[in-house]
Design a protein around this motif. Structure first.
Motif, PDB file in Angstrom:
ATOM      1  N   UNK A   5       0.805  -1.233   0.000  1.00 37.02           N
ATOM      2  CA  UNK A   5       0.000   0.000   0.000  1.00 37.02           C
ATOM      3  C   UNK A   5       0.834   1.278   0.000  1.00 37.02           C
ATOM      4  N   UNK A   6       2.133   1.194   0.289  1.00 37.13           N
ATOM      5  CA  UNK A   6       2.972   2.381   0.334  1.00 37.13           C
ATOM      6  C   UNK A   6       3.417   2.843  -1.047  1.00 37.13           C
ATOM      7  N   UNK A   7       3.049   2.115  -2.099  1.00 33.63           N
ATOM      8  CA  UNK A   7       3.320   2.592  -3.455  1.00 33.63           C
ATOM      9  C   UNK A   7       2.508   3.863  -3.679  1.00 33.63           C
ATOM     10  N   UNK A   8       3.181   4.919  -4.093  1.00 34.76           N
ATOM     11  CA  UNK A   8       2.529   6.224  -4.195  1.00 34.76           C
ATOM     12  C   UNK A   8       2.921   7.090  -3.013  1.00 34.76           C
ATOM     13  N   UNK A   9       2.640   8.385  -3.104  1.00 37.50           N
ATOM     14  CA  UNK A   9       3.092   9.319  -2.083  1.00 37.50           C
ATOM     15  C   UNK A   9       2.029   9.645  -1.032  1.00 37.50           C
ATOM     16  N   UNK A  10       0.810   9.251  -1.248  1.00 36.58           N
ATOM     17  CA  UNK A  10      -0.277   9.735  -0.413  1.00 36.58           C
ATOM     18  C   UNK A  10      -0.635   8.828   0.749  1.00 36.58           C
ATOM     19  N   UNK A  11      -0.037   7.641   0.824  1.00 40.53           N
ATOM     20  CA  UNK A  11      -0.396   6.695   1.881  1.00 40.53           C
ATOM     21  C   UNK A  11       0.681   6.646   2.953  1.00 40.53           C
ATOM     22  N   UNK A  12       0.259   6.351   4.190  1.00 47.99           N
ATOM     23  CA  UNK A  12       1.206   6.187   5.285  1.00 47.99           C
ATOM     24  C   UNK A  12       1.799   7.497   5.761  1.00 47.99           C
ATOM     25  N   UNK A  13       2.459   7.444   6.918  1.00 46.44           N
ATOM     26  CA  UNK A  13       3.126   8.616   7.484  1.00 46.44           C
ATOM     27  C   UNK A  13       4.275   8.138   8.364  1.00 46.44           C
ATOM     28  N   UNK A  14       5.183   9.046   8.686  1.00 47.57           N
ATOM     29  CA  UNK A  14       6.339   8.672   9.513  1.00 47.57           C
ATOM     30  C   UNK A  14       6.123   9.130  10.941  1.00 47.57           C
ATOM     31  N   UNK A  15       6.196   8.181  11.881  1.00 47.37           N
ATOM     32  CA  UNK A  15       6.024   8.456  13.300  1.00 47.37           C
ATOM     33  C   UNK A  15       7.394   8.707  13.920  1.00 47.37           C
ATOM     34  N   UNK A  16       7.660   9.962  14.316  1.00 46.78           N
ATOM     35  CA  UNK A  16       8.988  10.329  14.802  1.00 46.78           C
ATOM     36  C   UNK A  16       9.384   9.589  16.076  1.00 46.78           C
ATOM     37  N   UNK A  17       8.535   9.517  17.124  1.00 46.73           N
ATOM     38  CA  UNK A  17       8.963   8.850  18.364  1.00 46.73           C
ATOM     39  C   UNK A  17       9.383   7.390  18.169  1.00 46.73           C
TER      40      UNK A  17
END
Length: 311
Positions: A129-141
């Motif tokens: 599902x991470x193909x493409x730029x609009x899905x997922x996010x980066x959790x800093x902690x």
């Protein structure tokens, strides 16, 4: 050879040379041209990796590049165009980026691709599902990319281990570089208090007593206190107008005094990234990354649009 064929050959050669000059000029501009924005930075060994954008006069980025610079002098050591890649995070010796095909990792020393998006996805098929730029996010902690799998599960890809695990949601926490309070090692915290009949604030110690430091739009810069031997860093605006500069202030908490105050940008801003390494302080706002000597406060170098840097 007839004159007709000679003319055709000359025409083709001329067109080829013209195209080479045009595309070569574009390549040079996007690689070496002015900086329109600094999106992120990472400190790795004896270099700082700066993610820069050059819009080339367009609304959308014309080029994204990684520029490796010397931590103390700011001298450029290496450049690499990565136009379709977007910053994620630094983990160990790998620089993780996002492409239209998914996640990839570059070696921090050489900037060469160490894990292609195809290889990462092959090792963890659930990352599809991470193909493409609009899905997922980066959790800093947690230093992990959170996303929702095709079967509806909430998952996280942890960069350090390159493994996937379950999480409670696909929401991410950014992690602020500055805050209104600063926790201390003993569980207490420093805080800010408004000065009566004024738009200024002052810094209060853990005992509630003012430290003798005040100013406009104060915030604490959040870094490990051991890096400062018990001191703290304050972000302060120098005036009320739109052109008010932003400065960093190192405060001696025990002695209740400022050790140094350094102007970092000629405008009002906030910092999105901060890192301390080998006695150097690196901070980034929405456009510029700056390096300061932590002991003296000397501004060593900056990268970003010239209009947003100190001159």
């Amino acid at each position: 050879m007839t004159e007709k064929w000679k003319d055709r050959i000359i025409s083709v050669v001329g067109l080829t040379v013209a195209m080479a000059l045009v595309f070569g000029g574009i390549e040079a501009w996007l690689t070496w041209g002015p900086i329109d924005s600094v999106r992120a930075f990472a400190v790795s060994g004896n270099r700082v990796l700066v993610i820069e954008e050059n819009w080339s006069g367009e609304e959308d980025p014309g080029g994204v590049r990684i520029v490796a610079v010397d931590p103390k002098s700011g001298e450029v050591l290496q450049r690499k165009r990565v136009d379709d890649e977007r910053w994620v995070a630094m983990s160990g010796e790998l620089l993780w980026l996002r492409t239209g095909d998914g996640l990839l990792a570059r070696d921090a020393s050489t900037l060469a691709v160490k894990r292609s998006a195809k290889e990462v996805r092959a090792a963890n098929p659930v990352l599809a599902p991470l193909a493409g730029y609009e899905t997922g996010c980066f959790d800093v902690p947690s230093q992990a990319v959170r996303f929702q799998s095709q079967d509806g599960r909430y998952l996280a890809f942890t960069l350090a281990t390159e493994s996937v695990g379950s999480v409670q949601s696909d929401g991410c926490t950014a992690g602020d570089a500055d805050d209104w309070k600063l926790p201390l090692a003993d569980g207490r915290s420093l805080s800010l208090k408004s000065v009566p009949a004024s738009s200024r604030s002052e810094v209060l110690g853990a005992d509630g007593v003012a430290l003798g430091v005040s100013g406009l739009e104060l915030k604490f810069l959040r870094i490990a206190l051991e890096s400062l031997a018990g001191d703290v860093l304050i972000v302060r605006t120098t005036g009320t107008g739109d052109d008010a500069a932003t400065e960093l202030v190192r405060v001696d908490v025990v002695g209740k005094k400022e050790r140094w105050a350094t102007r970092v940008t000629p405008r009002r801003t906030h910092f999105d990234q901060v890192e301390v390494r080998d006695g150097l302080l690196f901070v980034r706002d929405t456009q510029v990354v700056s390096a300061l000597d932590l002991s003296s406060g000397e501004l060593l170098w900056q990268r970003g649009p010239s209009s947003a840097r100190l001159r």
